[in-house]
Design an enzyme around this catalytic site. Structure first.
Site, mmCIF file in Angstrom:
data_model
loop_
_atom_site.group_PDB
_atom_site.id
_atom_site.type_symbol
_atom_site.label_atom_id
_atom_site.label_comp_id
_atom_site.label_asym_id
_atom_site.label_seq_id
_atom_site.Cartn_x
_atom_site.Cartn_y
_atom_site.Cartn_z
ATOM 1 N N LYS A 51 32.571 30.245 -2.651
ATOM 2 C CA LYS A 51 32.045 31.616 -2.687
ATOM 3 C C LYS A 51 32.312 32.200 -4.068
ATOM 4 O O LYS A 51 33.405 32.002 -4.623
ATOM 5 C CB LYS A 51 32.746 32.446 -1.602
ATOM 6 C CG LYS A 51 32.142 33.823 -1.364
ATOM 7 C CD LYS A 51 32.870 34.540 -0.222
ATOM 8 C CE LYS A 51 32.245 35.884 0.121
ATOM 9 N NZ LYS A 51 32.939 36.560 1.227
ATOM 10 N N SER A 87 29.774 38.329 4.612
ATOM 11 C CA SER A 87 29.293 38.273 3.255
ATOM 12 C C SER A 87 29.242 36.864 2.664
ATOM 13 O O SER A 87 28.605 36.670 1.635
ATOM 14 C CB SER A 87 30.186 39.140 2.355
ATOM 15 O OG SER A 87 31.496 38.635 2.329
ATOM 16 N N SER A 122 33.700 38.010 7.298
ATOM 17 C CA SER A 122 32.774 37.459 6.304
ATOM 18 C C SER A 122 32.646 35.944 6.281
ATOM 19 O O SER A 122 31.702 35.420 5.705
ATOM 20 C CB SER A 122 33.144 37.953 4.908
ATOM 21 O OG SER A 122 32.708 39.275 4.748
#
Lengths: 477, 481
Positions: free
Chosen positions: B80, B155, B179
């Site tokens: 990420k 996310s 997330s």
């Protein structure tokens, strides 16, 4: 009338923990002063994304010692808070500090420190990080930022408004400086290591903050100026505004801050990245046993053990290195009275004359405590007289060299030989025949002759003995 | 034989170690797949091609020389883009970090590299991990591999989509309020949020420090477990890390787990989701677990409490982005510093600005007690209640998401609707306890995730339950593309 206004002064002192190896939350050097700009930095102290503060445990220990010396209560549970505000020198745009509004979690509260004849209550002691430093370049609109200092541990000491006279503030600050020196947590002679803000209110007037005072010595001056200014305003029935003023070191006045500082909302909240620090009884007990001797205790010891006067002891302990110098010297040659008197009179005045700084600059003189001990020994054993001793002292202070008796004994040995004294007097009488005639009429002139004799013998004769010989000789004329 | 890209993490490490295929073959295959698919999926924001091939060759030569290779040798891990990678641009999908290249590796990256895992690239996210759909990204939204018109969840949308599309073996996400689990659920992969303090956050660009953890995503439970075995544990660079009970086992020996279903969360869920979760409970019962339903009234306050805390911390964490020490290209000449700050910070996206403003508000004097302090009290209350529940149950199950994936753009104008999606996941972030999302089925071709939660540092119980479910339910794990 002016004299009826009561004055209240409170202090906020920032003291760097200069003895630590590393910064408060990273492993960069605490001693940032030796580096080129932005050389003593890392991802953490420049607030790079993703970095986390790692608490320097020794900083907790040192700050707790400061609290103990100030007789503060140390809570069981210590927290760090974020103080949020935007400023260029603040890498994260928040400062890690401590805060007591949601329970007592700063390293110390409710202390007391006696000074001179008075005492002041300590509201709180907290541990926090120093920001970076801005410097403005002449002829440029821009400013430069140096983060070498960012993250250096500070203890902030906040007093209650217990002072009424700027003179007391100076005594208090001297005492405090001596304490942190004795604790070995702060070298107060380093530039910027101790800073003091003060707030002052007169009568019912609003509080005025004085910032930017970079030396303890100037705090008293700034407060005196501010008192005069405010009293003058009151006499003219002008309203004193609550404001922040800055100390102008050059002009020795306080100035209204250029930017109007509005009431800031720092939005404090506890720092999630630093788990709460538990301080238990055992930790405090152990710390207590490790506490070095504090100035008050040391003063008592000087009085009792070395038989020094209260005054001399007080002067010595006001600066740890002065007291250390004395003790080291007295250890080598036990003549505490002699040694302390040389330090307090001759050495201190030399240091004062040669440096704007306080007596702590004794560390910069070249004479070693051993050399001082040697001088004391020579005085005690009657090898040199005081005048010669003083001469030797100043030479040693400047050069670090002491012409000891073994090296050139005859040069400095007191002239005991009666014949030698007489021969010197005869020499002077020959060259100063006019003065000798004068002296027969006017006894004061014999002192002039004595001076000449002392000059000739490089001060090695006892002046009393020489004078009586001179007078005897005058009668023979 | 199945395609290399579809192999599970265990199959990849076994295949490379036993020289059934080389690491270079595998990495090349993965890179080809990224090149082929990612224009549509948009999971990657940076691909680390050259480094990946180099690392693969190094591993291959070690194997050929008969040297020992690391625990995760040859697997490709997507990261990420809010986790710092030395020398590799780390943007947080934000304009304000558009040009930021970290000078250091996050602890999890260092550990992955030490175990010979290969960092294949950086993955898309909602800007600064603020969002639940991966639509709030400066790079544009990532698309759900199961249906490209649909959101991935967020996310960590890039992290889940890349794994689902077999563009990497596994990935790392960060989970502040769900997330990792949310996109894992929407993309039908396994995503895990570890106990707070299990995995170092050093190098994770903070959104809300007290809530978030880095967590792995893989197509199988054992893949997640193996990555956890590498990344978890005490880190001297993160004072909030704790000793963990790793290595975790990938053999589930427990099938008599005591399980509670939190029915507040099924009641609130879309019917298709609710139905799927009840059938998951039946599956677990049939496998020998003891299941019952419970209701917890205090959950009502969880979501509000979460957003107050997260936004408060975010408002402070994001203060550092002033473009003075790093950031993007914006000449300060002619600005007074305060106006420069404003100019710089106007480059945050709408959602980030919203959270900074709300967070600033709830911390303001006069409001602190009304919001932040109250939220902390709810948090403490939830922790107490869950602590007591775990004295009776090994794990608690619930939907991961209350709704099915929806179309890109469908909810973007309604922040409250998007916040509401997190209602089932924020619980574990508030309590600090671990939780997993594993594929539980589909409705109209759209994935549904089962959430399994447990007590502090009881990751093994979660893994046991997840392995048991995975084995029994046999939900499709092959990539849809």
């Amino acid at each position: 009338m002016i004299s009826n206004y009561s004055t209240k002064i409170g202090l906020e002192i920032h003291c760097q923990l200069t003895s630590l190896k590393s910064k408060l939350f990273c492993s960069c050097h605490c001693n940032y002063r030796e580096y080129s700009p932005n050389e003593n930095i890392c991802p953490t102290c420049t607030g790079l994304p993703g970095t986390l503060p790692l608490l320097n445990q020794t900083a907790i220990e040192k700050a707790a010692m400061v609290c103990m010396a100030l007789r503060c209560t140390i809570p069981n549970n210590i927290l760090f808070y974020r103080k949020n505000y935007f400023y260029l020198d603040l890498p994260k745009n928040f400062q890690l500090t401590q805060y007591n509004a949601h329970g007592i979690t700063s390293i110390g509260v409710d202390g007391l420190l006696g000074y001179g004849q008075g005492e002041a209550r300590i509201r709180r002691v907290q541990l926090e990080e120093d920001p970076g430093r801005l410097s403005y370049v002449k002829g440029s609109s821009g400013s430069l930022i140096d983060y070498n200092r960012a993250g250096v541990p500070l203890v902030e000491i906040v007093t209650e408004p217990d002072f009424h006279d700027p003179k007391d503030v100076r005594l208090f600050l001297n005492k405090l400086a001596s304490i942190v020196e004795h604790l070995g947590v702060c070298d107060t002679s380093l530039e910027g290591a101790v800073r003091c803000d003060a707030n002052i209110s007169i009568g019912d007037s609003r509080r005025v903050e004085i910032k930017n005072v970079s030396s303890f010595g100037d705090v008293e001056k700034a407060l005196k100026f501010e008192m005069t200014r405010q009293k003058a305003m009151l006499n003219y029935e002008m309203e004193i505004r609550g404001e922040t003023r800055h100390w102008d070191e050059q002009r020795k006045i306080t100035k209204q801050s250029r930017t109007k500082e509005e009431e800031q909302d720092y939005r404090y909240f506890s720092e999630p990245d630093i788990p709460s620090i538990q301080i238990d009884e055992d930790y405090l007990k152990e710390l207590h046993s490790k506490m070095p001797e504090l100035p008050d205790e040391r003063k008592e010891r000087f009085i009792n053990y070395y038989n020094l006067t209260e005054h001399v002891s007080k002067v010595l302990i006001e600066h740890k290195d002065l007291a250390d110098y004395f003790e080291e010297s007295a250890k080598i040659y036990f003549a505490p009275k002699e040694i302390s008197s040389i330090i307090v009179t001759d050495l201190m005045s030399y240091v004062d004359d040669n440096s704007k700084k306080l007596g702590s600059t004794i560390r910069y003189i070249k004479m070693s405590p051993k050399q001082l001990a040697e001088i004391a020994r020579m005085i005690k054993e009657g090898i040199v007289n005081r005048k010669t001793a003083k001469q030797l002292l100043y030479e040693a202070v400047v050069s670090g060299k002491l012409i000891t008796s073994s090296e050139n004994e005859t040069n400095f040995r007191k002239i005991d030989d009666e014949g030698l004294i007489l021969r010197s007097i005869e020499n002077v009488f020959e060259t100063e025949s006019l003065a000798v005639l004068d002296a027969k009429k006017n006894p004061n002139v014999s002192n002039y002759l004595l001076g000449k004799v002392m000059e000739l013998t490089k001060g090695r004769v006892d002046p009393g003995r020489a004078l009586s010989q001179i007078n005897k000789k005058l009668l023979e004329y | 034989m199945s395609r290399l890209c579809d192999l599970s993490l265990d199959e990849v490490t076994d295949g490379i170690r036993n020289q059934h295929f080389s690491a270079e073959d595998y990495v090349s295959h993965i890179l080809e797949r990224i090149a082929k698919l990612d224009a549509d999926i948009k999971a990657f924001v940076s691909v680390n091609s050259d480094h990946a091939i180099e690392s693969a060759r190094r591993i291959d030569s070690k194997i050929r020389r008969g040297e020992k290779v690391g625990y995760l040798a040859g697997i490709t891990v997507g990261i990420k883009d809010n986790i710092s990678t030395k020398g590799l641009r780390t943007t947080c999908a934000s304009r304000v970090l558009a040009d930021y290249v970290p000078p250091y590796d996050a602890t999890v990256i260092r550990k992955l590299k030490e175990s010979d895992a290969i960092v294949i690239g950086k993955l898309n996210l909602d800007e600064f991990a603020m969002g639940s759909t991966t639509e709030f990204s400066n790079f544009g939204p990532t698309r759900n591999p199961w249906n490209l018109d649909y959101v991935t969840g967020g996310s960590s949308g890039g992290s889940a989509a890349a794994v689902a599309a077999a563009e990497c073996t596994a990935s790392l996400g960060s989970d502040t309020g769900g997330s990792v689990r949310c996109p894992a659920s929407f993309c039908s992969v396994v995503g895990f949020k570890p106990t707070y303090g299990s995995v170092s956050r050093y190098g994770l660009i903070a959104y809300s420090n007290s809530l978030e953890q880095i967590g792995p995503i893989a197509r199988t439970v054992s893949g997640v477990v193996r990555v956890m075995n590498v990344i978890s544990g005490v880190d001297p660079n993160d004072d909030t890390t704790r000793t963990v009970a790793s290595p975790y086992s990938v053999e589930s020996n427990r099938n008599h787990l005591r399980i509670a279903l939190l029915n507040n969360l099924t009641v609130n869920a879309q019917p298709e989701v609710s139905k799927c979760i009840y059938s998951a409970m039946d599956t677990l019962s049939s496998a020998g677990c003891i299941c019952e339903e419970i209701t917890l009234d205090s959950l009502e306050f969880a979501l509000a409490s979460y957003y107050v805390i997260a936004m408060a911390e975010a408002s402070s964490n994001l203060a550092r982005y002033d473009n003075i020490r790093y950031g993007f290209d914006l000449d300060p000449e002619g600005y007074e510093w305060n106006s420069y700050f404003s100019k710089v910070r106007s480059n945050f996206g709408e959602e980030v600005k919203r959270r900074i403003i709300v967070g600033t508000y709830v911390l303001s004097s006069g409001y602190y007690g009304r919001y932040y302090l109250k939220a902390q009290k709810v948090r403490a209350l939830l922790r107490r209640e869950f602590k007591s529940l775990y004295s009776k149950y090994d794990v608690i199950i619930a939907p991961t998401m209350p709704i099915l994936p929806f179309k890109i753009g469908e909810k973007i104008g309604d922040p409250i609707k998007i916040y509401y999606m997190d209602i089932d996941t924020v619980i574990s972030n508030l309590t600090g306890m671990p939780a997993i999302s594993i594929p539980a089925g589909f409705s109209n071709g759209l994935p549904i995730g089962l959430q399994i939660m447990s007590d502090d540092f009881q990751e093994q119980k979660i893994f046991d339950a997840a392995l048991l479910f995975e084995r029994t339910a046999k939900i499709q794990v092959r990539s849809p593309l």
